[in-house]
Design a protein around this motif. Structure first.
Motif, PDB file in Angstrom:
ATOM      1  N   LEU A  67      10.066 -12.230 -28.162  1.00 32.47           N
ATOM      2  CA  LEU A  67       9.972 -13.694 -28.145  1.00 32.47           C
ATOM      3  C   LEU A  67      10.302 -14.040 -26.658  1.00 32.47           C
ATOM      4  N   GLY A  68       9.547 -15.034 -26.052  1.00 31.20           N
ATOM      5  CA  GLY A  68       9.827 -15.480 -24.831  1.00 31.20           C
ATOM      6  C   GLY A  68      11.387 -16.475 -24.886  1.00 31.20           C
ATOM      7  N   LEU A  69      12.241 -16.247 -23.922  1.00 32.17           N
ATOM      8  CA  LEU A  69      13.426 -16.874 -24.014  1.00 32.17           C
ATOM      9  C   LEU A  69      13.316 -18.355 -24.042  1.00 32.17           C
ATOM     10  N   GLY A  70      12.306 -18.681 -23.287  1.00 31.66           N
ATOM     11  CA  GLY A  70      12.132 -20.524 -23.221  1.00 31.66           C
ATOM     12  C   GLY A  70      11.220 -20.900 -24.440  1.00 31.66           C
ATOM     13  N   ALA A  71      10.772 -20.406 -25.508  1.00 32.54           N
ATOM     14  CA  ALA A  71       9.809 -20.651 -26.615  1.00 32.54           C
ATOM     15  C   ALA A  71      10.565 -21.504 -27.612  1.00 32.54           C
ATOM     16  N   SER A  72       9.902 -22.581 -28.135  1.00 31.31           N
ATOM     17  CA  SER A  72      10.469 -23.361 -28.808  1.00 31.31           C
ATOM     18  C   SER A  72      11.135 -22.993 -29.864  1.00 31.31           C
ATOM     19  N   ALA A 100       0.519 -20.527 -33.081  1.00 34.60           N
ATOM     20  CA  ALA A 100       0.785 -20.275 -31.680  1.00 34.60           C
ATOM     21  C   ALA A 100       0.807 -21.763 -30.713  1.00 34.60           C
ATOM     22  N   ARG A 101       0.592 -22.677 -31.614  1.00 40.85           N
ATOM     23  CA  ARG A 101       0.787 -23.951 -30.692  1.00 40.85           C
ATOM     24  C   ARG A 101       2.150 -24.609 -30.671  1.00 40.85           C
ATOM     25  N   SER A 102       2.315 -25.489 -29.719  1.00 40.28           N
ATOM     26  CA  SER A 102       3.679 -26.265 -29.536  1.00 40.28           C
ATOM     27  C   SER A 102       3.637 -27.537 -30.084  1.00 40.28           C
ATOM     28  N   GLY A 103       4.771 -28.217 -30.211  1.00 40.19           N
ATOM     29  CA  GLY A 103       4.741 -29.628 -30.397  1.00 40.19           C
ATOM     30  C   GLY A 103       4.038 -29.975 -32.003  1.00 40.19           C
ATOM     31  N   VAL A 104       4.001 -28.896 -32.652  1.00 42.32           N
ATOM     32  CA  VAL A 104       3.423 -29.437 -34.109  1.00 42.32           C
ATOM     33  C   VAL A 104       4.051 -28.735 -35.127  1.00 42.32           C
ATOM     34  N   ASP A 105       3.887 -29.443 -36.478  1.00 44.91           N
ATOM     35  CA  ASP A 105       4.566 -28.650 -37.821  1.00 44.91           C
ATOM     36  C   ASP A 105       3.796 -27.419 -37.831  1.00 44.91           C
TER      37      ASP A 105
END
Length: 183
Positions: A67-72, A100-105
């Motif tokens: 997992l990317g270190l900066g992932a949410s 795969a989306r950021s900023g959503v539930d």
């Protein structure tokens, strides 16, 4: 005199590749690598779509993902002592896109069941497993997570969802029978 640039048989593509940054070469090369699509979940609930899932060992039964270190979801993954891996079929392409989306539930409208200690297990996937974290190690700009398999189920036979060239695709069996390992 023959130099690497003018050797017979050397393509202009190979010569041009030497002028491309290594991270760009890796990115472009991996777009050509078809990879199985999974959703990894941890208590919270938190989860993300991953193509980095792989087996590590049969004895003991170990699996891993990156997992990317900066992932949410990285903070939740760093705190979790367990995770679930969900192998997706082509019928789960929307699930893969949502996780795969950021900023959503990511769990909105997704059927899931709590599997002890708040670990979410998705209901409508062909196969899943749970694992207890045995190793967390930063590697480059990613976090490697290894876990020992505890439980799981294969619920249905399904065409595997793969990621290739920036899009989801269906894996198709080309051989009439699975390849068997030599004894």
């Amino acid at each position: 005199m023959s130099t690497p640039e003018n050797r017979p048989g050397r393509s202009s593509t190979a010569a041009a590749a030497t002028n491309v940054a290594a991270d760009d070469i890796l990115r472009r090369t991996l777009r050509r690598h078809a990879a199985g699509v999974t959703v990894i979940t941890v208590p919270g609930p938190a989860g993300f779509t991953a193509t980095s899932f792989t087996s590590v060992s049969l004895r003991p039964p170990l699996v891993s993902f990156y997992l990317g270190l900066g992932a949410s979801t990285a903070p939740a993954v760093r705190e979790a002592d367990r995770f679930a891996v969900h192998l997706l079929g082509t019928q789960n392409a929307e699930v893969a896109g949502q996780f795969a989306r950021s900023g959503v539930d990511r769990f909105q409208s997704i059927a899931w069941t709590e599997h002890g200690d708040g670990l979410p297990v998705l209901d409508d996937v062909p196969a899943w497993l749970t694992a207890r974290v045995t190793l967390r190690q930063p590697v480059g700009d990613h976090l490697l997570v290894v876990g020992e398999v505890e439980t799981g189920a294969v619920r249905q036979d399904a065409t595997a969802l793969v990621h290739h060239d920036g899009a989801f695709a269906a894996a198709r069996r080309l051989l009439p029978q699975p390849i068997r390992r030599a004894s």
